[in-house]
Write a protein that holds these residues in place. Sequence first.
Motif, PDB file in Angstrom:
ATOM      1  N   THR A  71       0.820  -1.214   0.000  1.00 35.74           N
ATOM      2  CA  THR A  71       0.000   0.000   0.000  1.00 35.74           C
ATOM      3  C   THR A  71       0.854   1.263   0.000  1.00 35.74           C
ATOM      4  O   THR A  71       0.360   2.343  -0.270  1.00 35.74           O
ATOM      5  CB  THR A  71      -0.915   0.015   1.231  1.00 35.74           C
ATOM      6  OG1 THR A  71      -0.107   0.021   2.424  1.00 35.74           O
ATOM      7  CG2 THR A  71      -1.807  -1.219   1.242  1.00 35.74           C
ATOM      8  N   GLU A  76       3.201  -0.367   7.035  1.00 38.20           N
ATOM      9  CA  GLU A  76       3.276  -1.634   6.305  1.00 38.20           C
ATOM     10  C   GLU A  76       4.714  -2.045   6.064  1.00 38.20           C
ATOM     11  O   GLU A  76       5.081  -3.213   6.246  1.00 38.20           O
ATOM     12  CB  GLU A  76       2.543  -1.517   4.972  1.00 38.20           C
ATOM     13  CG  GLU A  76       2.555  -2.822   4.178  1.00 38.20           C
ATOM     14  CD  GLU A  76       2.082  -2.632   2.755  1.00 38.20           C
ATOM     15  OE1 GLU A  76       1.043  -3.207   2.403  1.00 38.20           O
ATOM     16  OE2 GLU A  76       2.765  -1.913   1.993  1.00 38.20           O
ATOM     17  N   TYR A 142       0.296  -4.436  14.272  1.00 42.36           N
ATOM     18  CA  TYR A 142      -0.567  -4.629  13.099  1.00 42.36           C
ATOM     19  C   TYR A 142      -2.007  -4.219  13.423  1.00 42.36           C
ATOM     20  O   TYR A 142      -2.664  -3.543  12.615  1.00 42.36           O
ATOM     21  CB  TYR A 142      -0.520  -6.096  12.662  1.00 42.36           C
ATOM     22  CG  TYR A 142      -1.181  -6.361  11.321  1.00 42.36           C
ATOM     23  CD1 TYR A 142      -0.409  -6.495  10.172  1.00 42.36           C
ATOM     24  CD2 TYR A 142      -2.566  -6.481  11.199  1.00 42.36           C
ATOM     25  CE1 TYR A 142      -0.989  -6.739   8.941  1.00 42.36           C
ATOM     26  CE2 TYR A 142      -3.165  -6.727   9.984  1.00 42.36           C
ATOM     27  CZ  TYR A 142      -2.370  -6.855   8.856  1.00 42.36           C
ATOM     28  OH  TYR A 142      -2.965  -7.086   7.633  1.00 42.36           O
ATOM     29  N   ILE A 146      -3.005  -1.222  11.105  1.00 41.24           N
ATOM     30  CA  ILE A 146      -3.740  -1.680   9.922  1.00 41.24           C
ATOM     31  C   ILE A 146      -5.129  -2.193  10.278  1.00 41.24           C
ATOM     32  O   ILE A 146      -6.114  -1.842   9.639  1.00 41.24           O
ATOM     33  CB  ILE A 146      -2.934  -2.772   9.177  1.00 41.24           C
ATOM     34  CG1 ILE A 146      -1.609  -2.187   8.679  1.00 41.24           C
ATOM     35  CG2 ILE A 146      -3.732  -3.345   8.011  1.00 41.24           C
ATOM     36  CD1 ILE A 146      -0.724  -3.179   7.941  1.00 41.24           C
TER      37      ILE A 146
END
Length: 272
Positions: A71, A76, A142, A146
């Motif tokens: 992305t 990330e 994470y 995300i």
Amino acid sequence: MLRLIDNPKRMFRMFVANRDLIAALTVREVLGRYRGSMLGMFWAVFQPILMLAVYTFVFGVIFRSRWPGGTGSRAEFALVLFSGLLVFNMFAECLNRAPSIILSNVNYVKRVVFPLEILPLVAVAVALFHLFISFLVWLVFYLIAIGVPSVTVLLFPVALLPLIFLSLGIAWFFSALGVFIRDTAQITGLFTTVLMFLSPIFYSADSIPARFRAIAGLNPLVPVIEQVRRVLMWHEGIDLHAYLPVLVLSIVVLFGGFWWFEKTRKGFADVL
């Protein structure tokens, strides 16, 4: 030849017979590593948190690195990089610890009844503990950066299986070799540093020039790192075409390392 064929059976019987001792020594090793420090066991959590923060800042803020096909976010990139380090750090800990395992436990060598072959197994179990803590740090980061990870995260232990077998086989091999060749520790330390940059940790395996990919394919950590990233980051299952060969290789190294340790252990007492 018969002893070589009987190797898996002897290894399994050894593990079953000494499972309680292995567990006890692993707990003692983990607690002993942090005993006496002010933060205690918190160091096991603090170190991966600090390293993840450093990697995020250096590669995401300073270098503004982005992972190919991703992305493009800083979070990330840090997660992809850290997922590769999960694999490498465990392997490096086992490899660097191996040459001194027997040398630092000379008192056990003199005891005929003590199963020396479990000492490398304990070292791998301790490395697995640190990998588990690092994975929890990765998982929390994470979730924050995300969101909820894919169900393929459940395949993480499967992706790690070749690494566990490979690390244990190499720990058996180098722990025995370190008794006879004291330079082994220096060699493995240098090799580990080189291996970190030859493994696709800070870069994608696809970015390796085509003319060097055959050489890179000799590194058994490459397919393991790629499989771990598939299940953790890219929401994909295990690629059996790449997974099975490295699994077979790791099993061969596992049995070979155990065979070498059993073959050479009779000379430990004479050298030490």
